[in-house]
Write a protein that holds these residues in place. Sequence first.
Motif, PDB file in Angstrom:
ATOM      1  N   SER A 157      -0.757   5.242   4.838  1.00 16.82           N
ATOM      2  CA  SER A 157      -0.090   3.171   5.162  1.00 16.82           C
ATOM      3  C   SER A 157      -0.491   3.185   6.439  1.00 16.82           C
ATOM      4  O   SER A 157      -0.809   2.102   7.050  1.00 16.82           O
ATOM      5  CB  SER A 157       1.194   3.107   4.702  1.00 16.82           C
ATOM      6  N   GLN A 183       3.216  11.483   3.364  1.00 15.65           N
ATOM      7  CA  GLN A 183       2.390  11.782   3.036  1.00 15.65           C
ATOM      8  C   GLN A 183       2.337  10.173   3.399  1.00 15.65           C
ATOM      9  O   GLN A 183       1.393   9.781   4.278  1.00 15.65           O
ATOM     10  CB  GLN A 183       2.250  12.067   2.173  1.00 15.65           C
ATOM     11  N   ALA A 184       2.639   9.580   1.954  1.00 20.29           N
ATOM     12  CA  ALA A 184       2.309   8.115   2.254  1.00 20.29           C
ATOM     13  C   ALA A 184       2.849   7.475   3.586  1.00 20.29           C
ATOM     14  O   ALA A 184       2.077   6.424   3.649  1.00 20.29           O
ATOM     15  CB  ALA A 184       3.790   7.366   1.037  1.00 20.29           C
ATOM     16  N   HIS A 214       0.842  -0.950  -0.116  1.00 19.52           N
ATOM     17  CA  HIS A 214       0.017  -0.073  -0.275  1.00 19.52           C
ATOM     18  C   HIS A 214       0.759   0.855  -0.583  1.00 19.52           C
ATOM     19  O   HIS A 214       1.141   2.184  -0.675  1.00 19.52           O
ATOM     20  CB  HIS A 214      -0.748   0.217   1.481  1.00 19.52           C
ATOM     21  N   LEU A 215       2.324   1.427   0.691  1.00 25.03           N
ATOM     22  CA  LEU A 215       2.713   2.686   0.931  1.00 25.03           C
ATOM     23  C   LEU A 215       3.636   2.540  -0.190  1.00 25.03           C
ATOM     24  O   LEU A 215       4.004   4.226  -0.747  1.00 25.03           O
ATOM     25  CB  LEU A 215       3.866   2.002   1.907  1.00 25.03           C
ATOM     26  N   GLN A 261       2.508   2.017  -3.542  1.00 27.28           N
ATOM     27  CA  GLN A 261       1.533   2.410  -4.002  1.00 27.28           C
ATOM     28  C   GLN A 261       1.374   3.972  -4.226  1.00 27.28           C
ATOM     29  O   GLN A 261       1.407   4.818  -4.939  1.00 27.28           O
ATOM     30  CB  GLN A 261       0.284   1.112  -4.013  1.00 27.28           C
ATOM     31  N   GLU A 262       0.844   4.024  -2.316  1.00 28.55           N
ATOM     32  CA  GLU A 262       1.135   5.469  -2.321  1.00 28.55           C
ATOM     33  C   GLU A 262       1.814   6.433  -3.104  1.00 28.55           C
ATOM     34  O   GLU A 262       1.042   7.235  -3.673  1.00 28.55           O
ATOM     35  CB  GLU A 262       0.464   5.775  -1.441  1.00 28.55           C
ATOM     36  N   LEU A 263       3.208   6.158  -2.500  1.00 29.77           N
ATOM     37  CA  LEU A 263       4.127   6.857  -2.908  1.00 29.77           C
ATOM     38  C   LEU A 263       4.085   6.859  -4.758  1.00 29.77           C
ATOM     39  O   LEU A 263       3.880   8.460  -5.000  1.00 29.77           O
ATOM     40  CB  LEU A 263       5.505   6.169  -2.124  1.00 29.77           C
ATOM     41  N   LYS A 303       1.800   6.665  -6.224  1.00 31.18           N
ATOM     42  CA  LYS A 303       0.530   8.002  -7.085  1.00 31.18           C
ATOM     43  C   LYS A 303       0.865   9.402  -6.903  1.00 31.18           C
ATOM     44  O   LYS A 303       0.404  10.235  -8.009  1.00 31.18           O
ATOM     45  CB  LYS A 303      -0.788   7.127  -6.508  1.00 31.18           C
ATOM     46  N   LEU A 304       1.410   9.315  -5.431  1.00 30.93           N
ATOM     47  CA  LEU A 304       1.079  10.972  -4.982  1.00 30.93           C
ATOM     48  C   LEU A 304       2.932  11.843  -5.723  1.00 30.93           C
ATOM     49  O   LEU A 304       2.955  12.609  -5.866  1.00 30.93           O
ATOM     50  CB  LEU A 304       2.232  11.007  -3.986  1.00 30.93           C
TER      51      LEU A 304
END
Length: 338
Positions: free
Chosen positions: A269, A264-265, A52-53, A55-57, A59-60
């Motif tokens: 997470s 943020q990521a 998740h972390l 993917q989030e990073l 994306k951001l």
Amino acid sequence: MNKTWKHTLVALTAALSCAVAGVAAAQDIKPRLIRFGYGLNDDSVQGRAARHLAQELEKLSGGKMKMKTFGSASLGSDEQMQSALVGGVQEMMVGSTAPLATMVKEFGVFDLPFLFNSDKEADAVLDGPLGERLLKMLDAKGLVGLVYWENGFRNLTNSRHPVVKAEDLQGIKLRVMQNQVALGVFNALGANAVPMPFSELFTALETRTVDGQENPVTTIQSSKFYEVQPYLTITRHVYTPWVVLASKKWWDTLSPDEQKLIRQAAVASRDFERQDSRADSKKAMDTLKEHGMKINVVSDEEIARMRQKVQPVVDKTTQELGPELVKELQEEIQKARG
Ligand code: TK8
């Protein structure tokens, strides 16, 4: 100096400054691939939250920052990864607070038993000023502490017999996390405590090098300890967190924007992981039953007796870690308890 020499010198100086400029430009192309290590399997709360972390990073950062996750301690145990981060040869990881206590002793507070009663209390304290302050202390040791993930309330498993009361721990070789607090606590409860990295634990249980261990049910399930540990005793004796860490050496090479995106990521997470962990705890109990583990819940009276047994260790540890710190922790828990 003759003309030819002069030319050579000018050319050399130009080449040199080009090379220097080249290095500077290369440094601007950041970051290199971020390696994120963790100790549990891919199919665990850690594995899901690590992905998740990542993917989030991605994306951001609009795809500019790439993270690759490495589970099952393939980059090393928590202890080894910690050192790799300090040395700047690995970028990020998630691991227990227990081995951090060898660098910043104050992290040992999270190994004091029977402090938190609920995950709500733990969230409030960890995300509050005290949790923040502890993370900041890592800076001086070469680590950047980003957020706390939930490891959770720990319970006992063993291969010998059901543990109904503290006396049943007598003679049980029990693997504990690697710090003095954890060691003291379990010896006080009567066990024969053996510190060992988590990455060696399954084999040690399988070969009966140790008889038992303690971890949250999510880990007992994802690490398949039920294959080698028939007895599970619900004690919830301590709530331990995990910390998402970055190498300070590496972190300092990032731009403020890049650092912000990682923070943020990491927060995203954390929220994902805690939710997942709580949902997974319920599922894990069912799975452990299905696999035939014999499960008992320690009674409140027995927990009270266990508290008494560990009190001398708690008192001693309180003196060592700083009575103000422990007092502040207890006050924050009270506040969260409302
Ligand atoms: C995984 C460990 C584990 C911890 C332990 O690398 O050591 O028992 O609970 O989750 O951090």
